[in-house]
Design a protein around this motif. Structure first.
Motif, PDB file in Angstrom:
ATOM      1  N   ARG A 183      41.230  70.813  51.440  1.00 33.13           N
ATOM      2  CA  ARG A 183      39.909  71.027  52.009  1.00 33.13           C
ATOM      3  C   ARG A 183      39.934  70.809  53.515  1.00 33.13           C
ATOM      4  N   PRO A 184      40.647  71.643  54.258  1.00 27.43           N
ATOM      5  CA  PRO A 184      40.687  71.466  55.710  1.00 27.43           C
ATOM      6  C   PRO A 184      39.288  71.598  56.309  1.00 27.43           C
ATOM      7  N   ALA A 185      38.945  70.668  57.215  1.00 25.11           N
ATOM      8  CA  ALA A 185      37.589  70.642  57.749  1.00 25.11           C
ATOM      9  C   ALA A 185      37.324  71.784  58.714  1.00 25.11           C
ATOM     10  N   ASN A 186      38.370  72.318  59.309  1.00 27.62           N
ATOM     11  CA  ASN A 186      38.161  73.465  60.194  1.00 27.62           C
ATOM     12  C   ASN A 186      39.442  74.280  60.337  1.00 27.62           C
ATOM     13  N   VAL A 187      39.331  75.361  61.074  1.00 25.46           N
ATOM     14  CA  VAL A 187      40.432  76.313  61.185  1.00 25.46           C
ATOM     15  C   VAL A 187      41.684  75.651  61.762  1.00 25.46           C
ATOM     16  N   THR A 188      41.490  74.783  62.782  1.00 26.32           N
ATOM     17  CA  THR A 188      42.653  74.179  63.424  1.00 26.32           C
ATOM     18  C   THR A 188      43.447  73.347  62.425  1.00 26.32           C
ATOM     19  N   VAL A 189      42.750  72.557  61.619  1.00 20.94           N
ATOM     20  CA  VAL A 189      43.440  71.750  60.616  1.00 20.94           C
ATOM     21  C   VAL A 189      44.145  72.664  59.617  1.00 20.94           C
ATOM     22  N   ALA A 190      43.412  73.691  59.145  1.00 20.35           N
ATOM     23  CA  ALA A 190      43.984  74.605  58.155  1.00 20.35           C
ATOM     24  C   ALA A 190      45.268  75.242  58.685  1.00 20.35           C
ATOM     25  N   GLN A 191      45.228  75.591  59.973  1.00 21.14           N
ATOM     26  CA  GLN A 191      46.376  76.257  60.585  1.00 21.14           C
ATOM     27  C   GLN A 191      47.555  75.318  60.757  1.00 21.14           C
ATOM     28  N   PHE A 192      47.251  74.058  61.093  1.00 19.76           N
ATOM     29  CA  PHE A 192      48.311  73.117  61.427  1.00 19.76           C
ATOM     30  C   PHE A 192      48.999  72.575  60.181  1.00 19.76           C
ATOM     31  N   GLY A 226      25.412  89.080  59.453  1.00 19.43           N
ATOM     32  CA  GLY A 226      25.500  89.311  60.890  1.00 19.43           C
ATOM     33  C   GLY A 226      26.409  88.322  61.596  1.00 19.43           C
ATOM     34  N   SER A 227      26.748  87.200  60.955  1.00 21.35           N
ATOM     35  CA  SER A 227      27.634  86.244  61.623  1.00 21.35           C
ATOM     36  C   SER A 227      29.094  86.624  61.344  1.00 21.35           C
ATOM     37  N   THR A 228      29.977  85.935  62.008  1.00 17.86           N
ATOM     38  CA  THR A 228      31.394  86.182  61.763  1.00 17.86           C
ATOM     39  C   THR A 228      31.995  84.969  61.059  1.00 17.86           C
ATOM     40  N   ALA A 229      33.151  85.173  60.472  1.00 16.94           N
ATOM     41  CA  ALA A 229      33.801  84.089  59.735  1.00 16.94           C
ATOM     42  C   ALA A 229      35.302  84.306  59.778  1.00 16.94           C
ATOM     43  N   THR A 230      36.050  83.273  59.391  1.00 19.21           N
ATOM     44  CA  THR A 230      37.495  83.399  59.233  1.00 19.21           C
ATOM     45  C   THR A 230      37.820  83.013  57.795  1.00 19.21           C
ATOM     46  N   ILE A 231      38.589  83.861  57.139  1.00 15.76           N
ATOM     47  CA  ILE A 231      38.974  83.586  55.757  1.00 15.76           C
ATOM     48  C   ILE A 231      40.406  83.081  55.763  1.00 15.76           C
ATOM     49  N   GLY A 232      40.636  81.944  55.111  1.00 17.31           N
ATOM     50  CA  GLY A 232      41.981  81.391  55.046  1.00 17.31           C
ATOM     51  C   GLY A 232      42.550  81.507  53.643  1.00 17.31           C
ATOM     52  N   LEU A 233      43.747  82.092  53.548  1.00 20.33           N
ATOM     53  CA  LEU A 233      44.405  82.245  52.250  1.00 20.33           C
ATOM     54  C   LEU A 233      45.789  81.599  52.340  1.00 20.33           C
ATOM     55  N   ARG A 234      46.014  80.546  51.562  1.00 21.13           N
ATOM     56  CA  ARG A 234      47.320  79.902  51.554  1.00 21.13           C
ATOM     57  C   ARG A 234      48.359  80.860  50.961  1.00 21.13           C
ATOM     58  N   PRO A 235      49.595  80.827  51.460  1.00 19.44           N
ATOM     59  CA  PRO A 235      50.617  81.767  50.969  1.00 19.44           C
ATOM     60  C   PRO A 235      50.829  81.697  49.452  1.00 19.44           C
ATOM     61  N   GLU A 236      50.670  80.495  48.863  1.00 18.38           N
ATOM     62  CA  GLU A 236      50.935  80.388  47.427  1.00 18.38           C
ATOM     63  C   GLU A 236      49.780  80.909  46.577  1.00 18.38           C
ATOM     64  N   THR A 237      48.614  81.176  47.200  1.00 16.77           N
ATOM     65  CA  THR A 237      47.511  81.731  46.411  1.00 16.77           C
ATOM     66  C   THR A 237      47.530  83.260  46.421  1.00 16.77           C
ATOM     67  N   LEU A 238      48.499  83.829  47.155  1.00 20.34           N
ATOM     68  CA  LEU A 238      48.652  85.291  47.152  1.00 20.34           C
ATOM     69  C   LEU A 238      49.721  85.675  46.135  1.00 20.34           C
ATOM     70  N   ARG A 239      49.559  86.870  45.583  1.00 17.12           N
ATOM     71  CA  ARG A 239      50.431  87.272  44.491  1.00 17.12           C
ATOM     72  C   ARG A 239      50.784  88.741  44.668  1.00 17.12           C
ATOM     73  N   LEU A 240      52.057  89.073  44.442  1.00 15.15           N
ATOM     74  CA  LEU A 240      52.459  90.483  44.450  1.00 15.15           C
ATOM     75  C   LEU A 240      52.040  91.107  43.127  1.00 15.15           C
TER      76      LEU A 240
END
Lengths: 395, 277
Positions: free
Chosen positions: A242-251, A286-300
């Motif tokens: 549960r990263p509190a914001n984009v910077t944490v999620a990214q780091f 009308g607002s913008t957002a950033t969607i974060g997807l962890r690599p392990e939650t993606l599937r071929l």
């Protein structure tokens, strides 16, 4: 053992604020890590706790007692430096004995020549020697006691630095990137050794690192810092899940989280730049957002089946094979410049350039608002046909 | 072709260096040569390095028996070591403070140090002389040492060296409970020997060879340092016996050469590490 309480600590050099409003309670016996990119103020903060730098504002208490006016050695803290900071002209033994002789001998008992006259020194020194040997035995550096730091390898110096901190039995161990100068293999080894040391000593550890793997693997709690502030404080699992914001999620997390810019349309649906809806949010249209997807939650997805198009059509760019798993780097042709990293058990016989379908799990997606803060995603009722398909693929 | 050019440039560089070295060594060689010649050959019109008649034993014997060379050398040693000891005692803590401590006015103080490097000793000579005379300190060892006890050059040289000392080690020492003065003498100085040796060579050579200041404050030949002693010796005893004079000079230069040869490695390391050339 000791509790460390920081109350609205601020630090500025001239007009530049390096730290502002840092509140942090380190519990007794806790392993707390300060993690963040270089220049985020984490090293300054640990030096303020040690008393090596005065804070511009705020208060520090160790075990309930204010230490703001105490000199570094009066604070019952020991520090391990990134450069190890061993005294180059002294033997390993003398390096480790020095904190104890400073504590237990008066000034004239430490003076060259004069000290030979002191009967008390002769009584105190065997005790010090015994303590140094016992710590050296714990760290398995007894055979090195007569060497100089220049004759030691990086890992050995690291242990001596640890030993010099341990002989004092400090309430708090402060560690400033202690593993950064070691090679990768030794770093992994010292990581587990430090964790075991913490469990054995039951002391409070405040650990500074820029390496999120160290933060995740060793800590009870992690404080992620950026630009002089604590962005999030929590257990490693909390920061990851549960990263509190984009910077944490990214780091936090390796490989890094996939971030997709999106705009919000009617019903809170987040839509990517190519017009494909991705999930539903509680954000206003009308607002913008950033969607974060962890690599392990993606599937071929298996190729073929044109009746059920995959949520993402992607072109495989590169496969990083790590043995037990592999990282697939793909490009999204409909979103120029946007790539994704997928963690998979194996790449099969895919070759770069192949088109693949990629599915994601909306329930595991992170949504961040325009200012980068985490907001709840709603992974329920599918509003659009394509979105329904996407979710259907995963469940 | 390239190897040839490389060899050519090596020969050129070494040729220039050799010429420079020869130029600097010539006075010394001439001093030794003259000290071995009989009086009548010293002023002979032909340029000749080796004497026709070996007169070294007589010249050195005359210098040793007629001039109190040991006394001069002892005076030189007392003055040089006295100056050096106080210089280091004062300059090391100063240099450390200017290099590693943060306090208001530090940069201004350092600027003053740099400016005082530009003042030659001749400028304050008169006030110093008057002060020493008023205190009845003329004709003492102290009078020879006073103007040089506080060396801006030492502060400058050592500060440049201390600047590169790792801060982490100083902070570790503070955490271990050391006060700043103890850090200076027990932690920093043991690592600063190259710089201290370099400065010591500068200082000892300068004051061993100094004629100007002893000439002003010393009239008693029992207190004379080597150059002043040489001058008194030349006037009083030898007249124009240059062979004996050069023998005395050779013997008084020898200790310096020996000291330099021993400290050479440190000297070079110290000078190159501080970036002072």
């Amino acid at each position: 053992m000791a509790r460390v309480e920081l109350e609205s600590i601020g630090k500025s050099f001239g007009d530049t604020a390096v730290l502002s409003g840092i509140n942090l309670d380190v519990e007794d016996g806790e392993f707390l890590t300060l993690v963040g990119p270089s220049g985020c103020g984490k090293s300054t903060l640990i030096r303020i706790i040690a008393g090596l730098e005065p804070q511009t504002s705020g208060r520090i208490r160790i075990d309930g007692a204010p230490v703001d006016d105490l000199r570094p050695h009066e604070r019952r803290v020991a520090m391990v430096f990134q450069s190890y900071a061993l005294y180059p002209h002294l033997s390993v033994f003398a390096n480790m004995a020095l904190p104890l002789t400073m504590q237990r001998l008066s000034l004239w008992e430490r003076l060259p020549l004069l000290r030979l006259l002191s009967a008390r020194r002769r009584r105190v020194m065997p005790g010090i020697a015994q303590e140094v040997r016992s710590v050296a035995a714990q760290l398995q550096i007894e055979p090195l006691l007569l060497r100089r730091p220049a004759q030691l390898s990086g890992g050995q110096r690291q242990r001596v630095a640890l030993g010099r901190a341990m002989v004092r039995h400090p309430g708090v161990f402060l560690m400033d990137e202690p593993l950064s100068n070691l090679d990768a293999k030794l770093r992994v080894h010292m990581r587990s050794e430090l964790t075991e040391l913490h469990q054995r000593l039951k002391s409070t550890f405040v650990y500074v690192t820029h390496d999120q793997v160290e933060a995740m693997t060793m800590s009870d709690r992690v404080a992620m810092m950026d630009a002089g502030r604590i962005l999030q404080l929590g257990t490693p699992a909390e920061l990851y899940a549960r990263p509190a914001n984009v910077t944490v999620a990214q780091f936090i997390g390796s490989p890094a989280i996939n971030l997709l810019p999106a705009r919000i349309e009617d019903g809170g649906i987040a839509v990517l730049a190519d017009g494909s809806p991705i999930l539903r949010t509680l954000l206003p249209p009308g607002s913008t957002a950033t969607i974060g997807l962890r690599p392990e939650t993606l599937r071929l997805l298996p190729p073929g089946d044109p009746t059920r198009p995959a949520p993402f059509q992607a072109r495989l760019r590169r496969v990083e094979n790590l043995g037990a798993e592999c990282m697939l780097h793909v490009d999204l042709p409909t979103l120029p410049g946007q790539g994704l990293v997928i963690r998979a058990a194996s790449a099969g016989d895919l070759t770069p350039g192949t088109m693949v379908g990629v599915a994601y799990d909306p329930a595991a997606a992170h949504v961040f608002d325009a200012s980068g803060n985490r907001v709840a995603a709603v992974a329920t009722a599918a509003p659009a046909a394509r979105l329904a398909q996407a979710e259907g693929r995963v469940s | 072709m390239r190897a040839l050019r490389h060899a050519g440039s090596l020969i050129l560089v070494h040729g220039v260096l050799l010429a420079g070295a020869a130029f600097m060594l010539l006075p010394f060689v001439w001093m030794i040569a003259t000290s071995l010649k009989p009086p009548e050959e010293v002023f002979s019109a032909t340029l000749q390095l080796l004497p026709n008649r070996f007169h070294g034993a007589e010249n050195y014997g005359f210098a040793l028996t007629q001039a109190p060379l040991v006394r001069f050398a002892l005076n030189g040693a007392i003055v040089c070591l006295g100056i050096l000891a106080v210089q280091l005692l004062v300059a090391i803590p100063c240099a450390y403070a200017l290099a590693k401590l943060r306090f208001p006015g530090r940069d201004a103080l350092f600027l003053l140090v740099l400016l005082s490097l530009a003042i030659p000793v001749q400028v304050p000579a008169l006030p110093l002389y008057i002060a020493l005379a008023d205190l009845s300190l003329l004709n003492t060892y102290l009078a020879m040492m006073v103007p040089f006890l506080f060396s801006a050059f030492a502060v400058f040289l050592l500060r440049q060296f201390f600047k590169s000392y790792p801060d982490d080690i100083l902070q570790a020492a503070r955490l271990d409970g050391m006060r700043e003065l103890e850090i200076v003498w027990r932690i920093v100085v043991p690592s600063a020997w190259p710089a201290i040796a370099a400065f010591s060579v500068f200082s000892v050579v300068a004051h061993w060879n100094d004629l100007y200041w002893p000439l002003i404050v010393i009239t008693d030949s029992a207190l004379a340092t080597p150059p002043l002693g040489m001058m008194l010796f030349a006037d009083a005893e030898t007249g124009s016996n240059y062979g004996a004079l050069m023998a005395a000079a050779a013997m008084l230069t020898a200790p310096l050469v020996v000291v330099f040869l021993f400290a050479r490695r440190w000297f070079i390391a110290g000078v190159t590490m501080t970036g002072v050339k």
